[in-house]
Design a protein around this motif. Structure first.
Motif, PDB file in Angstrom:
ATOM      1  N   ASP A  42       0.835  -1.205   0.000  1.00  0.00           N
ATOM      2  CA  ASP A  42       0.000   0.000   0.000  1.00  0.00           C
ATOM      3  C   ASP A  42       0.871   1.258   0.000  1.00  0.00           C
ATOM      4  OD1 ASP A  42      -2.859   1.118   0.532  1.00  0.00           O
ATOM      5  OD2 ASP A  42      -1.503   2.207   1.864  1.00  0.00           O
ATOM      6  N   PRO A  43       0.540   2.250  -0.876  1.00  0.00           N
ATOM      7  CA  PRO A  43       1.384   3.453  -0.955  1.00  0.00           C
ATOM      8  C   PRO A  43       1.415   4.245   0.352  1.00  0.00           C
ATOM      9  CG  PRO A  43      -0.625   3.690  -2.297  1.00  0.00           C
ATOM     10  CD  PRO A  43      -0.551   2.270  -1.864  1.00  0.00           C
ATOM     11  N   PHE A  44       0.417   4.066   1.227  1.00  0.00           N
ATOM     12  CA  PHE A  44       0.397   4.803   2.492  1.00  0.00           C
ATOM     13  C   PHE A  44       0.778   3.908   3.675  1.00  0.00           C
ATOM     14  CE2 PHE A  44      -2.786   7.093  -0.155  1.00  0.00           C
ATOM     15  CZ  PHE A  44      -2.037   8.250  -0.336  1.00  0.00           C
ATOM     16  N   GLY A  45       1.324   2.709   3.387  1.00  0.00           N
ATOM     17  CA  GLY A  45       1.771   1.841   4.481  1.00  0.00           C
ATOM     18  C   GLY A  45       0.636   1.236   5.286  1.00  0.00           C
ATOM     19  N   VAL A  46      -0.543   1.171   4.698  1.00  0.00           N
ATOM     20  CA  VAL A  46      -1.687   0.582   5.402  1.00  0.00           C
ATOM     21  C   VAL A  46      -1.496  -0.933   5.419  1.00  0.00           C
ATOM     22  CG1 VAL A  46      -4.193   0.326   5.423  1.00  0.00           C
ATOM     23  CG2 VAL A  46      -3.152   2.458   4.598  1.00  0.00           C
ATOM     24  N   PRO A  47      -1.693  -1.597   6.580  1.00  0.00           N
ATOM     25  CA  PRO A  47      -1.499  -3.045   6.629  1.00  0.00           C
ATOM     26  C   PRO A  47      -2.418  -3.775   5.640  1.00  0.00           C
ATOM     27  CG  PRO A  47      -1.746  -2.129   8.846  1.00  0.00           C
ATOM     28  CD  PRO A  47      -2.073  -1.027   7.878  1.00  0.00           C
ATOM     29  N   GLU A  48      -1.899  -4.848   5.060  1.00  0.00           N
ATOM     30  CA  GLU A  48      -2.684  -5.636   4.108  1.00  0.00           C
ATOM     31  C   GLU A  48      -3.974  -6.110   4.787  1.00  0.00           C
ATOM     32  OE1 GLU A  48      -0.528  -8.917   2.458  1.00  0.00           O
ATOM     33  OE2 GLU A  48      -2.056  -9.285   0.923  1.00  0.00           O
ATOM     34  N   GLY A  49      -5.094  -5.960   4.095  1.00  0.00           N
ATOM     35  CA  GLY A  49      -6.380  -6.403   4.648  1.00  0.00           C
ATOM     36  C   GLY A  49      -7.126  -5.314   5.406  1.00  0.00           C
ATOM     37  N   TYR A  50      -6.452  -4.188   5.654  1.00  0.00           N
ATOM     38  CA  TYR A  50      -7.119  -3.039   6.269  1.00  0.00           C
ATOM     39  C   TYR A  50      -7.649  -2.131   5.149  1.00  0.00           C
ATOM     40  CZ  TYR A  50      -5.473  -3.849  11.069  1.00  0.00           C
ATOM     41  OH  TYR A  50      -5.272  -4.354  12.320  1.00  0.00           O
ATOM     42  N   GLY A  51      -8.498  -1.207   5.510  1.00  0.00           N
ATOM     43  CA  GLY A  51      -9.006  -0.249   4.538  1.00  0.00           C
ATOM     44  C   GLY A  51      -8.172   1.018   4.546  1.00  0.00           C
ATOM     45  N   SER A  52      -8.124   1.661   3.394  1.00  0.00           N
ATOM     46  CA  SER A  52      -7.485   2.975   3.268  1.00  0.00           C
ATOM     47  C   SER A  52      -8.585   3.934   2.825  1.00  0.00           C
ATOM     48  CB  SER A  52      -6.373   2.889   2.224  1.00  0.00           C
ATOM     49  OG  SER A  52      -5.767   4.143   2.048  1.00  0.00           O
ATOM     50  N   ILE A  53      -8.876   4.937   3.645  1.00  0.00           N
ATOM     51  CA  ILE A  53     -10.015   5.827   3.358  1.00  0.00           C
ATOM     52  C   ILE A  53      -9.524   7.147   2.773  1.00  0.00           C
ATOM     53  CG2 ILE A  53     -10.087   6.742   5.722  1.00  0.00           C
ATOM     54  CD1 ILE A  53     -13.168   6.848   5.429  1.00  0.00           C
ATOM     55  N   GLY A  54     -10.284   7.662   1.811  1.00  0.00           N
ATOM     56  CA  GLY A  54     -10.007   8.974   1.238  1.00  0.00           C
ATOM     57  C   GLY A  54     -11.293   9.785   1.156  1.00  0.00           C
ATOM     58  N   THR A  55     -11.199  11.059   1.475  1.00  0.00           N
ATOM     59  CA  THR A  55     -12.386  11.932   1.482  1.00  0.00           C
ATOM     60  C   THR A  55     -12.067  13.228   0.763  1.00  0.00           C
ATOM     61  OG1 THR A  55     -12.823  11.078   3.707  1.00  0.00           O
ATOM     62  CG2 THR A  55     -14.176  12.925   2.963  1.00  0.00           C
ATOM     63  N   HIS A  56     -12.983  13.660  -0.103  1.00  0.00           N
ATOM     64  CA  HIS A  56     -12.743  14.837  -0.934  1.00  0.00           C
ATOM     65  C   HIS A  56     -14.054  15.605  -1.065  1.00  0.00           C
ATOM     66  CE1 HIS A  56      -9.313  12.310  -2.124  1.00  0.00           C
ATOM     67  NE2 HIS A  56     -10.226  11.350  -2.199  1.00  0.00           N
ATOM     68  N   VAL A  57     -14.061  16.846  -0.611  1.00  0.00           N
ATOM     69  CA  VAL A  57     -15.260  17.685  -0.717  1.00  0.00           C
ATOM     70  C   VAL A  57     -14.874  18.943  -1.498  1.00  0.00           C
ATOM     71  CG1 VAL A  57     -16.937  19.056   0.593  1.00  0.00           C
ATOM     72  CG2 VAL A  57     -16.311  16.759   1.381  1.00  0.00           C
ATOM     73  N   ALA A  58     -15.704  19.349  -2.458  1.00  0.00           N
ATOM     74  CA  ALA A  58     -15.413  20.520  -3.298  1.00  0.00           C
ATOM     75  C   ALA A  58     -15.051  21.721  -2.428  1.00  0.00           C
ATOM     76  CB  ALA A  58     -16.628  20.843  -4.173  1.00  0.00           C
ATOM     77  N   PRO A  59     -14.041  22.504  -2.866  1.00  0.00           N
ATOM     78  CA  PRO A  59     -13.566  23.607  -2.008  1.00  0.00           C
ATOM     79  C   PRO A  59     -14.634  24.650  -1.696  1.00  0.00           C
ATOM     80  CG  PRO A  59     -12.430  23.607  -4.151  1.00  0.00           C
ATOM     81  CD  PRO A  59     -13.225  22.351  -4.084  1.00  0.00           C
ATOM     82  N   ASP A  60     -15.659  24.779  -2.536  1.00  0.00           N
ATOM     83  CA  ASP A  60     -16.719  25.750  -2.247  1.00  0.00           C
ATOM     84  C   ASP A  60     -17.914  25.110  -1.523  1.00  0.00           C
ATOM     85  OD1 ASP A  60     -17.654  24.220  -4.320  1.00  0.00           O
ATOM     86  OD2 ASP A  60     -18.435  25.893  -5.497  1.00  0.00           O
ATOM     87  N   ALA A  61     -17.729  23.869  -1.041  1.00  0.00           N
ATOM     88  CA  ALA A  61     -18.846  23.182  -0.367  1.00  0.00           C
ATOM     89  C   ALA A  61     -18.434  22.623   0.987  1.00  0.00           C
ATOM     90  CB  ALA A  61     -19.371  22.055  -1.267  1.00  0.00           C
TER      91      ALA A  61
END
Ligand SMILES: CC(C)(COP(=O)(O)OP(=O)(O)OC[C@H]1O[C@@H](n2cnc3c(N)ncnc32)[C@H](O)[C@@H]1OP(=O)(O)O)[C@@H](O)C(=O)NCCC(=O)NCCS
Length: 153
Positions: free
Chosen positions: A72-91
């Motif tokens: 995993d590029p972020f070093g997350v252990p295998e079998g765990y989830g990697s979460i990403g969150t993105h909200v528009a800058p005007d929202a």
């Protein structure tokens, strides 16, 4: 605004939202449609992918959980989830991230995933405070990043 599972037709709208975040200095990873499709929309490792859609149909937010493999590029252990969150800058700060997480958490708990890690730049105050507010706590730090974890067990 409504929260719903991501659909293949969302690629352009997600790409536009992520490009606006990059233009605002809040994103460094790619935002082009091919990256969006292969990472956030049609990725076999996706455990969960939801968008927030505004009244006009504009994509205002995206949250994904990706199952971590052995490298995993972020070093997350295998079998765990990697979460990403993105909200528009005007929202931002209107509860979109919170509503996305309600939908994500329901899917992730059902999936049986043990935990999810969020890797956040250590100077991203809003990202750090958002994940704290969602219940994530710091697990490790280094190389300019802070990784916060939420266990589902
Ligand atoms: C971080 C992010 C996802 C938050 O989304 P959001 O829709 O603004 O979040 P919400 O409005 O649901 O806020 C939920 C809580 O998070 C915290 N929070 C969110 N934005 C914050 C900010 N700018 N400053 C301080 N706390 C913040 C607060 O505790 C907030 O609750 P409150 O408004 O009742 O005080 C959004 O700002 C974003 O996409 N930022 C750019 C990308 C990013 O940094 N992603 C995450 C790290 S990789």
């Amino acid at each position: 605004m409504r929260i719903r599972p991501t659909h293949p037709d969302d690629v352009t709208g997600i790409s536009e939202m992520l490009t606006a975040l990059a233009d605002a200095g809040k994103r460094t990873r790619p935002s082009d449609p091919d990256f969006v499709r292969s990472t956030y929309v049609e990725n076999d490792a996706l455990v969960s992918s939801h968008v927030a859609e505004g009244e006009s149909g504009r994509i205002l937010g995206l949250q994904v959980v990706i199952l971590a493999g052995p490298d995993d590029p972020f070093g997350v252990p295998e079998g765990y989830g990697s979460i990403g969150t993105h909200v528009a800058p005007d929202a931002g700060r209107r509860g979109i991230g919170s509503r996305l997480f309600e939908a994500t958490e329901a899917v992730v708990r059902q999936s049986g995933l043990p935990a999810a890690d969020a890797s956040i730049a250590d100077d991203n105050a809003e990202g750090l405070q958002y994940y704290e507010a969602m219940g994530f706590r710091t697990d490790r730090e280094g190389a300019g990043r802070i990784v916060k974890r939420l266990s589902f067990a």
